[in-house]
Design a protein around this motif. Sequence first.
Motif, PDB file in Angstrom:
ATOM      1  N   ILE A 140      -6.303 -34.984  99.711  1.00 51.45           N
ATOM      2  CA  ILE A 140      -4.833 -35.011  99.718  1.00 51.45           C
ATOM      3  C   ILE A 140      -4.331 -36.428  99.978  1.00 51.45           C
ATOM      4  CG2 ILE A 140      -4.684 -34.461 102.195  1.00 51.45           C
ATOM      5  CD1 ILE A 140      -2.197 -32.743 101.515  1.00 51.45           C
ATOM      6  N   ALA A 141      -3.218 -36.760  99.362  1.00 51.38           N
ATOM      7  CA  ALA A 141      -2.492 -37.987  99.675  1.00 51.38           C
ATOM      8  C   ALA A 141      -1.032 -37.601  99.876  1.00 51.38           C
ATOM      9  CB  ALA A 141      -2.625 -39.005  98.544  1.00 51.38           C
ATOM     10  N   ILE A 142      -0.418 -38.168 100.892  1.00 53.65           N
ATOM     11  CA  ILE A 142       0.974 -37.816 101.199  1.00 53.65           C
ATOM     12  C   ILE A 142       1.838 -39.067 101.221  1.00 53.65           C
ATOM     13  CG2 ILE A 142       2.547 -36.761 102.876  1.00 53.65           C
ATOM     14  CD1 ILE A 142       0.261 -35.119 103.957  1.00 53.65           C
ATOM     15  N   ASN A 143       2.898 -39.060 100.428  1.00 58.25           N
ATOM     16  CA  ASN A 143       3.891 -40.134 100.503  1.00 58.25           C
ATOM     17  C   ASN A 143       5.156 -39.590 101.146  1.00 58.25           C
ATOM     18  OD1 ASN A 143       6.562 -41.248  99.110  1.00 58.25           O
ATOM     19  ND2 ASN A 143       5.084 -42.906  99.278  1.00 58.25           N
ATOM     20  N   THR A 144       5.723 -40.377 102.048  1.00 57.97           N
ATOM     21  CA  THR A 144       7.044 -40.046 102.562  1.00 57.97           C
ATOM     22  C   THR A 144       7.958 -41.244 102.351  1.00 57.97           C
ATOM     23  OG1 THR A 144       6.479 -40.807 104.776  1.00 57.97           O
ATOM     24  CG2 THR A 144       6.241 -38.447 104.366  1.00 57.97           C
ATOM     25  N   ALA A 145       9.236 -40.972 102.179  1.00 57.55           N
ATOM     26  CA  ALA A 145      10.247 -42.025 102.199  1.00 57.55           C
ATOM     27  C   ALA A 145      11.305 -41.567 103.171  1.00 57.55           C
ATOM     28  CB  ALA A 145      10.840 -42.242 100.813  1.00 57.55           C
ATOM     29  N   GLY A 146      12.071 -42.498 103.708  1.00 59.69           N
ATOM     30  CA  GLY A 146      13.073 -42.085 104.678  1.00 59.69           C
ATOM     31  C   GLY A 146      14.299 -42.973 104.645  1.00 59.69           C
ATOM     32  N   ILE A 147      15.428 -42.369 104.991  1.00 55.68           N
ATOM     33  CA  ILE A 147      16.634 -43.169 105.179  1.00 55.68           C
ATOM     34  C   ILE A 147      17.119 -43.020 106.622  1.00 55.68           C
ATOM     35  CG2 ILE A 147      17.448 -43.266 102.793  1.00 55.68           C
ATOM     36  CD1 ILE A 147      19.335 -40.984 103.438  1.00 55.68           C
TER      37      ILE A 147
END
Length: 331
Positions: A140-147
């Motif tokens: 598994i690979a997980i990307n997150t982005a956030g503001i």
Amino acid sequence: MKVTLMHGAGGEVMGELLQTLTKFSHNNAGGIGLEALDDGAVIPFHGHNLVFTTDSHVVRPIFFPGGDIGRIAVCGTINDLAMMGGRPIALSCGMIIEEGFEVEDLARIVASMDEALGEAGANLVTGDTKVMEKGALDGIAINTAGIGVADTIIRDNGLQPGDRIIVSGTLGDHGIAIMAHREGFDLGEQIKSDVAPLWGMVQQALFAGTIHAMKDPTRGGFASAMNEMAKKSHVCVRIREESLPFRRSVKSAAGMLGIDPLEVANEGKVVMGVPPSDVDAVLAALRSHKYGRDAAVVGTVTRGAHVIMETAIGGERFIEPPMGDPVPRVC
Ligand code: MG
């Protein structure tokens, strides 16, 4: 030239790859953009400072002492927002999953992400899922982005001569925990990752006093973060070896592994530059938070260049920017 694991290890070698990966002429939406290579971008919007960042996670093992890939995926993004002074608001999550992955493990990862979100007061509001055939990906690979939104923007390039350097706790815990676990060291619960969402602690510190510069010492550890801050701020940093906080178990495991604990990733620590007048208040604010109990003043900013260690026996040496984190796939 072909990409190697060192190109993802957060040090000088990765910097070479970034020369290719950051060749965008469209790189700034009006505030702080990609060109700054700071922890996140800032976009001014109707009188507010929106902070925006993203992070991908491929750590192995997926579950490790003190955390898991889900907790890191949320904390990595929340902490990059926090390092810019941003209160985390909303995150996205892109998961790429290998065929055959256990749904039960996905449920554990999601529950862990949710817990970290709750602690930081943020929400995961949008996402994407892709599945690749067996062998195309390692689990598994997980990307997150956030503001987030920042009342005061903090940069990593704002160190000023006279500032004191504060670290919010013991160094090297995450990287050494991962490596010791992989090597099968029987250390029980002694060495655990420090992975944690830091906005609550950072908010208390910002309320207590002025912070001139801030960065999280992730890949490449304290050595990489401190060198980057000094270089971008055009100053010298003098570190007192004796004042650097380490867990004894981490220090001895690092010795056995032949790894410098200053060069490995932390996932729940901050390095700050604080003017002398505000050091006591900021230090007290950090120490009053559960993630900042071992916060310490470790050095002073002076005119000049480089990061210099004043050793315990009265000598001096450079703390060099590492070529890369000695622990591959640490986050
Ligand atoms: Mg960062």
